[in-house]
Design a protein around this motif. Sequence first.
Motif, short mmCIF file in Angstrom:
data_model
loop_
_atom_site.label_atom_id
_atom_site.label_comp_id
_atom_site.label_asym_id
_atom_site.label_seq_id
_atom_site.Cartn_x
_atom_site.Cartn_y
_atom_site.Cartn_z
N LEU A 85 0.83 -1.20 0.00
CA LEU A 85 0.00 0.00 0.00
C LEU A 85 0.86 1.26 0.00
O LEU A 85 0.58 2.22 -0.72
CB LEU A 85 -0.92 0.02 1.22
N ILE A 86 1.90 1.25 0.81
CA ILE A 86 2.78 2.42 0.88
C ILE A 86 3.53 2.59 -0.43
O ILE A 86 3.68 3.71 -0.94
CB ILE A 86 3.75 2.27 2.06
N ALA A 87 3.98 1.47 -1.01
CA ALA A 87 4.77 1.56 -2.25
C ALA A 87 3.95 2.08 -3.40
O ALA A 87 4.49 2.72 -4.33
CB ALA A 87 5.35 0.18 -2.59
N GLN A 88 2.62 1.85 -3.38
CA GLN A 88 1.79 2.30 -4.49
C GLN A 88 1.59 3.81 -4.52
O GLN A 88 1.01 4.33 -5.47
CB GLN A 88 0.43 1.60 -4.44
N TYR A 89 2.11 4.50 -3.50
CA TYR A 89 2.11 5.97 -3.58
C TYR A 89 2.92 6.42 -4.79
O TYR A 89 2.63 7.47 -5.39
CB TYR A 89 2.67 6.56 -2.29
N ALA A 90 3.93 5.61 -5.15
CA ALA A 90 4.75 5.97 -6.30
C ALA A 90 3.93 6.03 -7.58
O ALA A 90 4.25 6.81 -8.48
CB ALA A 90 5.89 4.95 -6.46
N THR A 91 2.86 5.23 -7.67
CA THR A 91 2.01 5.28 -8.86
C THR A 91 1.35 6.65 -9.00
O THR A 91 1.36 7.26 -10.07
CB THR A 91 0.94 4.18 -8.78
N ALA A 92 0.77 7.12 -7.90
CA ALA A 92 0.16 8.45 -7.93
C ALA A 92 1.20 9.53 -8.14
O ALA A 92 0.99 10.49 -8.90
CB ALA A 92 -0.61 8.70 -6.64
N LYS A 93 2.34 9.39 -7.49
CA LYS A 93 3.41 10.38 -7.61
C LYS A 93 3.91 10.47 -9.05
O LYS A 93 4.06 11.57 -9.60
CB LYS A 93 4.56 10.01 -6.67
N ASN A 94 4.17 9.34 -9.67
CA ASN A 94 4.66 9.34 -11.05
C ASN A 94 3.63 9.93 -12.01
O ASN A 94 3.99 10.62 -12.98
CB ASN A 94 5.01 7.92 -11.48
N LYS A 95 2.34 9.66 -11.75
CA LYS A 95 1.31 10.24 -12.61
C LYS A 95 1.25 11.75 -12.46
O LYS A 95 1.09 12.48 -13.45
CB LYS A 95 -0.05 9.62 -12.24
N VAL A 96 1.42 12.23 -11.23
CA VAL A 96 1.42 13.68 -11.01
C VAL A 96 2.61 14.31 -11.72
O VAL A 96 2.48 15.35 -12.39
CB VAL A 96 1.46 13.98 -9.50
N ILE A 97 3.78 13.70 -11.59
CA ILE A 97 4.98 14.23 -12.26
C ILE A 97 4.80 14.24 -13.77
O ILE A 97 5.17 15.19 -14.46
CB ILE A 97 6.21 13.40 -11.85
N SER A 98 4.18 13.15 -14.29
CA SER A 98 3.95 13.09 -15.73
C SER A 98 3.02 14.21 -16.18
O SER A 98 3.26 14.85 -17.21
CB SER A 98 3.35 11.72 -16.09
#
Length: 871
Positions: free
Chosen positions: A222-235
């Motif tokens: 669950l914590i690691a999937q923050y990277a999914t949202a983070k990468n989408k925001v950066i994109s």
Amino acid sequence: MWKTGLLLLFWGLLTSGELQQEETEPERRSLPPSGKLDFGYVPQGVYQTLAYYEPGVIGLLFHMVHAFLYVVQPNPFPEDLVIKVAKDKFGAIQSEYQKPENIVLTLQAIYYETGFVVCAVLGLLFMVLLPLVGLFFCLCRCCDNCGGEMHQRQRKNADCQRGLLTTLLFATSLVITAGVLCAYAANQNLSSQLKGMRRLVSSNLRDLQSFTNETPTQVDYLIAQYATAKNKVISDLDNVGPLLGGKIHEELGKEVCPAMDGALRMAGAMRETKDALENVSMSLEVLQEATGKLHFNLSLVRFSLNRTLNDPGCNDEDSDATTAQLCLSIRSSLAQLHVSANFTRLPDMNNQLESVNQLMKTDLSNIIQKGYSSFNDTPGMVSDQMRNVFEGARGMLDIIGTNISSFSKVFPVHSTMANFTNFISHTHSKIEDSYPEIDQIDFYRWICCIGLCCMVVLILAFNFLAILCGTIGYDKHASPTTRGCVSNTGGTLLMAGVGFSFLFSWILMGVVTATFLVGGNLEKLVCEPFHTKQLFKVLDTPHLVNPEWRNFIPGYMYNDSDLDLTVESLYSNCKENRGIYSAMRLDKVFNVTPFLNSSLYTKEVGKMFNDVKIDLRVIVLLESEGKQNLIGFSETGVNRINYAAYLEEVNKGVTQVDLLSYANELEAQTDLMPKGPLQTSLKGHANSLRQIHSQQVVPMEQAMSMLNQSIRLLERTASDLPNKVADVLATIEAAQYLISQNATQVVNQETEKYKQNIVGYFRQYIEWVRTSLTMEVAACKPFSNIVDTVEIVACSFLVDSLNTFWFGLGCCALFLLPSIILSVKLAKFYRRMDTEDVYDDIETIPMKTILAYDTMTRFPRASAPPRHIDW
């Protein structure tokens, strides 16, 4: 202690987020949904326990016992009675029995237990009376009463009685056999199921082990999937130009593009006007020149035809009347050979053409394309202007990720799960160590149950052997005193069975009564209410355990009894394999709102977008040179041209008559004339007309057609030209004003949508965490499986087997009564008697067909009663 351990177990489940649904802003509902993120699937452990029991064939016996218990106890589960008794803590009822309310409760309990009480009383009477009856029966037989006298009267229906008693005893013995087999099957089923219990226990412990092993992995996921949202925001931030600038361009384009398209169409109209004016000038020049030549040639043809018609062949009195008439007709038609249209009087368009050519020196299309390019560069302008604003976005996202990950460091998740794993292993080892003791206790139980069954089997053995011996040793010619040894042995075995029945039946009934009271009440008060969930309603009764607690689970664990957490809801949620965080309402103990609070992201992103300033005033849709060019086009004078005069001449045609038709008609008339010089000359003139048509008229018609198209095009273009140009310029000015002055509203609107999309990614992550935490993380199916396993072991293994055992033994004990009676009566027909009845009248005895014989000589042991004359 268990409370502390349970809290430690659930401690590590809280790193993923909080369950309480936060209030969202009202305006959020009107926002468009952001792009859907794919967070994948939370890794799930495989739980092996299948908490389901299918008894198989013995289930038929279980259903029979349940039906019997329903007959004994048809009353519904006494929920209110159990609650009242539980609230009074039992002891209060005993110490204050005289209180009216306690008397009422006692009467209600007796009423509910009426069926069990009646059966228990009957069982106790059976236990007390049967040994007494057996004692008196034994004493009575010792006194040669109650069938103890070895004398039997012979009757005519003796064989019928003997057969009936044998059949009844055999049937009774079969029923007793079925009962003992039922008890034996229940005894064996309990032993075998207790061995299968080990598999269930081991499976449940393995599931708990999987639960503790998978929970930290799920939390980390669950914590690691923050990277999914983070990468989408950066994109999205990296592509702010196409995303935000593209939306701004699309919204502004709804007004800008039509204005620019109108200007571009006007530039095209300007080019078309130039081409049309050139075509008109060229066509007019060609037609004016061709008209003069055609007029000259037609004059020559008329002159030649007129001279030919003056030939004597047309006017001589000797000439044919037809020829003269034809000549007269041709002469009258010569007036049609004239030019119809007069292009020489039409004004030229050189001034307008010169004005348009002067305007065309400025490339209006190129100027408009520059405006298009400037407007289409909106995404690039937005990207350049927001580059500095988003420079700190990555750092902000890293800080948010650090805040989310920091919670896993606050609480020792892995160490807590490791401790709980050790606890499970220790518990497993203790359970494994207790198996030998359980097996020994079960063995003693099995031996006792087999001993009880053997008591019944011993009586059955006597009955069946007695019936076998009595049947084999039967001799219809033998009298009661002369029965054989085999038959006598059968009678002795019957009496032995009667004796053992008196010895064992009260013991069997005592066991049956005790197990009936225990097993029957457990089935009706525990197992059935568990299946119907009425037991949960009792446990969830407010203030049952503690007068100050509304719900005892949250009251005991969280000191908040008003929390909506009941035994039934906890069991149902775990049964549905929901997350233990939601099932146990652990959010009341550990508040993780500061770590996963969407308002934090909204504030941070809002601060970042507060500095956004997008300036589109550098966009110029149409330069002043282009505007002057459009204004000049409206002043070229094309709208003042007399198009009606042109169209009037064009519509007249080249000549007054169609030369080709005229030539054909002339030739046809000539053919009617006699051959001669006149005919030849007229045909020559017809050919001249055809030649003039093909060489002069046809090209003029083509030029007139081109002139007609160009005039009509110019007429359409020039129609209300100043107003058209003014409208184009007005729309351009309006679009330019929108970009320069009023674009802020569009920019702010699209920027807000873009910001909400960015925030939406975080909200998606939070909602996904909440959903995962509720449904998938630390799924508490193992805990409901433990409850189901306890129910299977207690009810399906123990209680059902116990009830089936007493049901079978009870059947045996009850049918021992008719077995005793039938055995005593049947023994008289099997055993050898000491005396029998002797009659003088041979005809009166059953064996009247046998020859007379001396009883005293043949049967020395026999004695006969005195005759009437000797009394």
